[in-house]
Scaffold this motif. Structure first.
Motif, PDB file in Angstrom:
ATOM      1  N   ALA A   4       0.627  -1.023   0.011  1.00  0.00           N
ATOM      2  CA  ALA A   4      -0.021   0.022   0.199  1.00  0.00           C
ATOM      3  C   ALA A   4       0.752   1.246  -0.111  1.00  0.00           C
ATOM      4  O   ALA A   4       2.426   1.497   0.945  1.00  0.00           O
ATOM      5  CB  ALA A   4      -0.538   0.338   1.228  1.00  0.00           C
ATOM      6  N   LEU A   6       0.337   5.138   0.756  1.00  0.00           N
ATOM      7  CA  LEU A   6      -0.684   6.198   1.447  1.00  0.00           C
ATOM      8  C   LEU A   6       0.511   7.756   0.710  1.00  0.00           C
ATOM      9  O   LEU A   6       1.339   8.371   0.952  1.00  0.00           O
ATOM     10  CB  LEU A   6       0.096   6.006   2.810  1.00  0.00           C
ATOM     11  N   ILE A  25      -6.722   9.095   6.622  1.00  0.00           N
ATOM     12  CA  ILE A  25      -6.989   8.431   5.707  1.00  0.00           C
ATOM     13  C   ILE A  25      -6.942   7.012   5.297  1.00  0.00           C
ATOM     14  O   ILE A  25      -7.445   6.107   4.654  1.00  0.00           O
ATOM     15  CB  ILE A  25      -5.852   8.628   4.094  1.00  0.00           C
ATOM     16  N   LEU A  26      -5.694   6.275   6.087  1.00  0.00           N
ATOM     17  CA  LEU A  26      -5.851   5.227   6.274  1.00  0.00           C
ATOM     18  C   LEU A  26      -7.268   4.468   7.060  1.00  0.00           C
ATOM     19  O   LEU A  26      -7.910   3.268   6.903  1.00  0.00           O
ATOM     20  CB  LEU A  26      -4.711   4.615   7.319  1.00  0.00           C
ATOM     21  N   GLN A  28     -10.148   5.008   6.489  1.00  0.00           N
ATOM     22  CA  GLN A  28     -10.897   4.912   5.652  1.00  0.00           C
ATOM     23  C   GLN A  28     -10.704   4.926   4.307  1.00  0.00           C
ATOM     24  O   GLN A  28     -11.937   4.230   3.369  1.00  0.00           O
ATOM     25  CB  GLN A  28     -11.232   6.583   5.218  1.00  0.00           C
ATOM     26  N   THR A  29     -10.174   3.430   4.801  1.00  0.00           N
ATOM     27  CA  THR A  29      -9.349   2.461   3.583  1.00  0.00           C
ATOM     28  C   THR A  29      -9.606   1.154   4.055  1.00  0.00           C
ATOM     29  O   THR A  29      -9.645   0.836   4.663  1.00  0.00           O
ATOM     30  CB  THR A  29      -8.029   2.851   3.089  1.00  0.00           C
ATOM     31  N   LEU A  31      -8.314  -1.805   4.074  1.00  0.00           N
ATOM     32  CA  LEU A  31      -7.392  -1.871   3.896  1.00  0.00           C
ATOM     33  C   LEU A  31      -7.348  -3.475   3.956  1.00  0.00           C
ATOM     34  O   LEU A  31      -7.993  -4.708   5.042  1.00  0.00           O
ATOM     35  CB  LEU A  31      -6.005  -1.727   4.953  1.00  0.00           C
ATOM     36  N   ARG A 275      -4.690   9.491  -0.967  1.00  0.00           N
ATOM     37  CA  ARG A 275      -6.177   7.760  -1.257  1.00  0.00           C
ATOM     38  C   ARG A 275      -3.925   6.985  -0.597  1.00  0.00           C
ATOM     39  O   ARG A 275      -2.964   7.378  -0.738  1.00  0.00           O
ATOM     40  CB  ARG A 275      -6.233   7.263  -2.350  1.00  0.00           C
ATOM     41  N   CYS A 276      -4.749   5.960  -0.355  1.00  0.00           N
ATOM     42  CA  CYS A 276      -4.234   4.856  -0.038  1.00  0.00           C
ATOM     43  C   CYS A 276      -4.085   3.277  -0.808  1.00  0.00           C
ATOM     44  O   CYS A 276      -5.491   2.656  -1.101  1.00  0.00           O
ATOM     45  CB  CYS A 276      -4.053   3.809   1.868  1.00  0.00           C
ATOM     46  N   VAL A 278      -3.627   0.392  -2.498  1.00  0.00           N
ATOM     47  CA  VAL A 278      -3.275  -1.139  -2.368  1.00  0.00           C
ATOM     48  C   VAL A 278      -3.499  -1.383  -3.257  1.00  0.00           C
ATOM     49  O   VAL A 278      -4.265  -1.706  -4.473  1.00  0.00           O
ATOM     50  CB  VAL A 278      -4.246  -1.551  -1.004  1.00  0.00           C
TER      51      VAL A 278
END
Length: 294
Positions: A4, A6, A25-26, A28-29, A31, A275-276, A278
């Motif tokens: 990922a 960031l 941001i993390l 909201q991602t 993962l 955004r992150c 992935v």
């Protein structure tokens, strides 16, 4: 393997706010539960465009023990993955030295390596010394054989070395690194107004430039394919976005796959997108950037 990047727009000197921004941001991602590596940009939480040692001095962090490293350790334990983050390093007294560095920690929070940028951009030269070794190439936890760099490292040394010296790419090639990672604060030629137009679209001129800087690996992969040998090489390019003091950053973080003389792209973040990104390296890349033989 799942990695990922960031990508976000830190504000110069606003460390606490930038960390909160990254955390948001993390959060909201979505993962993956089996994330292997989280990579952040160069000087991720301090911002980049400092013009002197005096200006950056309040934000210098002691070697692998400052706020960026503590954040990396916390995130590594939270997400059970490796974490790499860029930060401005200062070594202990009595002879402190400043470096533009990245620290990489293991999923358990152990420090794996502290890499110091070898090829400095002119902005770095106002406060940072060159790293004592040219790039990091070696085993990196469970990630395997990895080559690490920071931004300008992929360019010719001081733009004085021959264009085709390819110092960084050849280091990765000579050490048989199948995984390459570059943390960046890479600039672009776009204006601030152009950056905000279609922000989710990558700056493909920048991406094409990055691809060119790995030409020796592309050529070697084509030769290996002809001999029925070779494995894919994956290149993780984690850039920042936004502007600082009128300077525009390219965003466009991406992950490349080099195989059989071709270059493909899993996905990119937009040029102004926070955004992150992935990527699962086992999946098929979405775009062909360069076909074998071209």
């Amino acid at each position: 393997m799942k990695v990922a990047c960031l990508q976000f727009a830190p504000e110069l000197g606003k460390v606490d706010e930038n960390i909160k921004r990254a955390n948001a941001i993390l959060s909201q991602t979505a993962l993956p539960t089996e994330l292997d590596w989280l990579v952040l940009p160069e000087l991720a939480f301090t911002g980049y465009n400092f013009q002197s040692l005096e200006e950056i001095k309040p934000y210098l962090e002691p070697t692998t023990s400052g706020i960026s490293t503590r954040w990396a350790i916390s995130m590594a334990k939270t997400y059970k993955c490796h974490v790499t983050v860029g930060y401005p390093e200062v070594t202990p007294t009595p002879n402190p030295t400043q470096y533009n560095s990245t620290v990489t920690v293991s999923p358990t929070g152990a420090i794996l390596t502290n890499y110091r940028k070898a090829f400095l951009y002119y902005t770095d030269e106002t406060w940072s010394s060159e790293g004592p070794s040219r790039f990091f190439s070696g085993p990196l936890g469970s990630l395997g054989q990895v080559t690490l760099g920071i931004c300008m490292d992929i360019n010719p040394y001081r733009f004085l070395a021959p264009w085709d010296a390819y110092e960084f790419a050849n280091t990765a090639l000579s050490t048989s690194s199948n995984l390459i990672c570059v943390s960046m604060a890479w600039l672009c030629t776009l204006t601030p107004d152009e950056l905000v137009q279609n922000p989710q679209q990558a700056d493909f001129a920048t991406v094409a430039y990055w691809v060119e800087r790995f030409q020796p690996i592309v050529a070697a992969s084509q030769k290996e394919a002809g001999a029925g040998e070779g494995k894919p090489v994956y290149v993780v390019l984690a850039n920042r976005c936004g502007t600082e003091k009128g300077v525009c950053y390219a965003g466009s973080s991406t992950v490349l796959k080099i195989e059989k003389g071709g270059v493909s792209l899993f996905e990119t973040a937009g040029k102004s997108e926070e955004r992150c990104l992935v990527v699962d390296l086992k999946e098929r890349p979405k775009f062909q950037v360069r076909s074998a033989g071209n």
